[in-house]
Every structure is written in C-alpha cells, then in structure tokens.
Design an enzyme around this catalytic site. Sequence first.
Site, PDB file in Angstrom:
ATOM      1  N   GLU A  75      75.105  62.151  35.470  1.00 34.86           N
ATOM      2  CA  GLU A  75      76.511  61.863  35.788  1.00 34.86           C
ATOM      3  C   GLU A  75      77.455  62.768  34.981  1.00 34.86           C
ATOM      4  O   GLU A  75      78.446  63.267  35.518  1.00 34.86           O
ATOM      5  CB  GLU A  75      76.842  60.388  35.532  1.00 34.86           C
ATOM      6  CG  GLU A  75      76.320  59.445  36.610  1.00 34.86           C
ATOM      7  CD  GLU A  75      77.065  59.560  37.946  1.00 34.86           C
ATOM      8  OE1 GLU A  75      78.156  60.171  37.982  1.00 34.86           O
ATOM      9  OE2 GLU A  75      76.546  59.051  38.949  1.00 34.86           O
TER      10      GLU A  75
ATOM     11  N   GLU B 266      77.241  66.216  36.531  1.00 42.11           N
ATOM     12  CA  GLU B 266      77.899  66.279  37.839  1.00 42.11           C
ATOM     13  C   GLU B 266      79.415  66.268  37.720  1.00 42.11           C
ATOM     14  O   GLU B 266      80.111  67.032  38.371  1.00 42.11           O
ATOM     15  CB  GLU B 266      77.477  65.081  38.714  1.00 42.11           C
ATOM     16  CG  GLU B 266      76.111  65.242  39.360  1.00 42.11           C
ATOM     17  CD  GLU B 266      75.720  64.025  40.209  1.00 42.11           C
ATOM     18  OE1 GLU B 266      74.556  63.966  40.628  1.00 42.11           O
ATOM     19  OE2 GLU B 266      76.575  63.139  40.424  1.00 42.11           O
ATOM     20  N   GLU B 267      79.944  65.388  36.885  1.00 40.53           N
ATOM     21  CA  GLU B 267      81.393  65.199  36.834  1.00 40.53           C
ATOM     22  C   GLU B 267      82.099  66.271  36.018  1.00 40.53           C
ATOM     23  O   GLU B 267      83.247  66.625  36.311  1.00 40.53           O
ATOM     24  CB  GLU B 267      81.734  63.805  36.269  1.00 40.53           C
ATOM     25  CG  GLU B 267      81.290  62.678  37.191  1.00 40.53           C
ATOM     26  CD  GLU B 267      81.876  61.316  36.803  1.00 40.53           C
ATOM     27  OE1 GLU B 267      82.568  61.233  35.766  1.00 40.53           O
ATOM     28  OE2 GLU B 267      81.615  60.358  37.538  1.00 40.53           O
TER      29      GLU B 267
END
Lengths: 285, 285
Positions: free
Chosen positions: B162, B165-166
Amino acid sequence: QLWSFRRLYQVQTRQLRLLSATEDEHGGLFVDMQDPMDSHLFASSLRASLSHWTRLGKRGIWIKLPIRHYNLIEAAVKEGFWYHHAEPKYVMLAKWLPQDEPCALPANASHRVTVGAFVINDKKEVLVVQEKNGMLKGKGVWKFPTGTANQGEDICAAAVREVKEETGIETKFEQVLTFREHHKAFFQKSDLFFVCFLKPLSYNIKVQESEIEAAQWMPFQEYTAQSFVQRYELLRNMVKICKAKMDGRYSGFPAVPIKPSFKEGRDIIYFNNNQASNSNDGSTQ
Amino acid sequence: QLWSFRRLYQVQTRQLRLLSATEDEHGGLFVDMQDPMDSHLFASSLRASLSHWTRLGKRGIWIKLPIRHYNLIEAAVKEGFWYHHAEPKYVMLAKWLPQDEPCALPANASHRVTVGAFVINDKKEVLVVQEKNGMLKGKGVWKFPTGTANQGEDICAAAVREVKEETGIETKFEQVLTFREHHKAFFQKSDLFFVCFLKPLSYNIKVQESEIEAAQWMPFQEYTAQSFVQRYELLRNMVKICKAKMDGRYSGFPAVPIKPSFKEGRDIIYFNNNQASNSNDGSTQ
C-alpha cells in the site's frame, strides 16, 4: 381491439417500471428484493432501471436476493451482475456501471478469526483439553481451549466464551500474546489465530460433553513436554511466549475500548498501553 | 411400444444417476457442478443422491455452482440447501444431513483486514497522504497510507504494498504496533485494522494519481496537531503509540515466518520475539 390495446399498454407500463432502490454513500444504489416478482417482469424492469441509472451517473449497483427468489438470478446474471457474497438466507449480486473507472466495490470478507486461550493458575498449572472431533481426535493430545469468533464478536470476548463453554472455567481477558496468519484455511479464505492470556476466576472444571473428551489443570512443564507440542513451530513459539509471560518478562497487547471514528458504539484497540503511556518527557501523559 | 419402453427406461436411469462427489475430511461430500445440466435431471439426481448419502451416514454436503448454472439453484434450495458463501463466479450451497447433531459446517468468513502504515524518516518526518475519494475527500486531512489486504496476502506484505502503491516509497516491515477491531464495517462483516511500523528504504515520493491527491513527508508534530487527528480516540492513541515507538520505549509485534502445523508452505506469527527470547534462566534459549 380495445382489449389488445389495453394489454399492450399494460405490458409497456410494466416494462418501464423501475426497481426501487436506495442510495449508498459511494454514488451507488441498493435494491432489496424482499417481495416476490415475476422473472420476466424483473428482467425488463432491471434493464430499464440500468439504463436510467447509467444516465444518472450511478456507480455500484447492489441487488440483494432472498434465497426464495432464485427465479430472479438469471436476469441479473444476464445483465452482467456477479455474486458479491452470500449468507445462508440471501445472495448479494453486484455490477459496476462506470465504463471508464476500475471497479471500486469493497472486497468480500477474506478472513475468519480464531482464538486460543492460555489460562494458568497460581500453581503454574495450565488449563488444557482433549477434543472429541477434528484432527487430534483420539490422539491423547492436551491443548489450549480454542474456537472461532462469532460474527461481530470481539476477540477478547470470544476467548472468554470458548474457555467457559469447553471447561466451565470463568476467566478475565488480559492480553493478546501473539497472532498467526494462515492462508487457504477454508476454501480460499484466511485464518487469523489470536493467542490470548486469561486470568482464571474459577477453578472447578465442567467439561462440555459434545466437543470435549477431557479437561484438566496440568503442570505447564507436562504440557510442554508433549511430543505434539515440540513438533510444531507455532506451539514451540507459544511455549516460549507463555513461559516468558509467566516469568513476567513479556508484554502482549491488552484490550482498550475506544469510541469509533465515524460511527456510534464502541471499538477495541489492542496495544501495549503501559509502554505507550510511560513517557520519558511527560508530553503524552 | 418399444420406443415408449426405451424412453421410460432412459428416464429411470437418469433419475437414478447419482451426482459425482468427492469426500472431505469431515465425513462430508463436495459436489462441483462444472458442467451444465438440465434442471429437472439435476433435481432428480440430487434427490436420489441425498437418499444415498443419508444412508451412508454422510454429514455436510457442499454444492459449488458456477454463476452460469443459475438454473440449478432452485432444485438445491427445494432440497433444503442454503447459501454458505459466494464469490464473483460461483455460489456455494450447503446442507447438513445428520438429524441428531447440530450443524458443524465452518462459518463463512467474517472479517476483512485493513492496514495503516507509520513510516518515519531520520528527520522525524512521517509519510502522509490526502485521499481523492471517501469520507476525507477534499477536507485537507493528512493521514497515514491505508488499504485493504488482498485475499491471501500477509499483513506485513499488504502494508509494504500500500505504501509503495500510494506514494512510490519502498519500505521494510518492522512491527505491528496496534490493531483495532470494528464490527459491522461493511454489510454485517467486521474489520481488523493493523497499524504497522515500517522503515523507509527510499525517499522520493511519486503519488498514485487515481486514489491520492497529495503525499508528503511531514514533521510528526504537524501531523499530530491536525484537529482531525485530535478528534478521534483511535488516532490519539496512534499518536501516543507512534511517539513512544519513535522514542524507543514501545515494542510491537515483529513478523516471524514459521512452518504451518498441518500443511505445506509458510505461516507468519506476530509477537515480541526479543522479550520472549530474553530468558532469565536460559531454559528457553
């Protein structure tokens, strides 16, 4: 002529009748098909509704079908709906309308929660059981009480309940000592197993006849010495952790009730509250 | 006469044809309906099969129906099957045969797992993002990267993914600092939210355009000072825990891979390994 005109009119009205839907917080709609409906009427209403909802720029569409309304599944599937999830008495179908955006519907539940209970009395005896069913049936293995958390049940409550159900012993939840994640535990779903440390509040064992063959307070060394316990890495680690806990040199995560962020009610957070509050500089006290 | 005799014979044979099933470990049977089947033939085969299986003392019966075989649901429901669970491309129906025993089929998945990532650099700046969607959209709130663990994904891996990805930042998972349980998070299911402490391995932020409005390294004090953070008990506790972690006086649960007990592959247990291994008497070293 009159009859055939009226009939046509009726059919058209029916075809144009839209399904009742309620809006969700994410720009989507929820259709709850509580009442029975003719499958052809449902098919045409669904088609008309989808056109309408697409024009309105709606996103995720949910259709909840009680199990008795299996006659409506075909139409939904033919309109591109897929199964989101199911519970014993209903299936939830879903469709994502925006063509230019990836589906943002929430994933289905992926885990179950199981608990194991480490309960030790003042004589350093641990509460253990022998199970009537499952893989350990008839093998004479003594193990901690274990079980599955019910839907909506807190981990700390599940541990207390399982100990009470299997052995009759009342306990007070103290800490989560460790947890294990295990994938593909049942179908494609995962299992999170939380080992909880509980203080006994009563001592007289009353065995649950249906699931448990026997239960006893057993010297911790005797539990540890079982070849079954020595064989598996999870159990060897549990012994190490429980020993450290007994010796007062291990801190798990106690349960702290909190007000949830965006809802009424109560959540629970598990963390080492003593360490977090024991500030050097007093700034967080 | 010959024709009609043959026809009758055929029908009888069909009615007596049992469904193919594989045995499970718990005295039950699993029917995987991959091939299409006429719904009337299925109904009579299912009825005959259930009689046979009952005589054999079988317990739980599972029927997996691919979504395209909606024509077979009616017959199963009429024979007393209920929905156990569904995934996008199939529904699983179940029935418990023993009359004298409570249903022992495993419960459906009850939880999803979400993660939050506390990533802090050497300048005591924390990695924060603003989200494009959801409840915080447009409110200028800076928060830790968060997300949902994929089915079968480890908590520690989900946190690293996460963050990557972010924000484009590479990290190394260090510890679970706390976790929160929250019920009725979506439909009737629960959410387990694990706050993970991660070490950054890179520093140049690259924002994920689709979900994230902005991302930055922000002084921890500035993050803490946000009224949004002060307002919610979960976030106030997270600040307390993260501060204690930064100050070196908090121990969470690192991830320790282990060999699973009854299967191939690898599980992960999360616990305070240093404390558990730091024996007073050397007996567990």
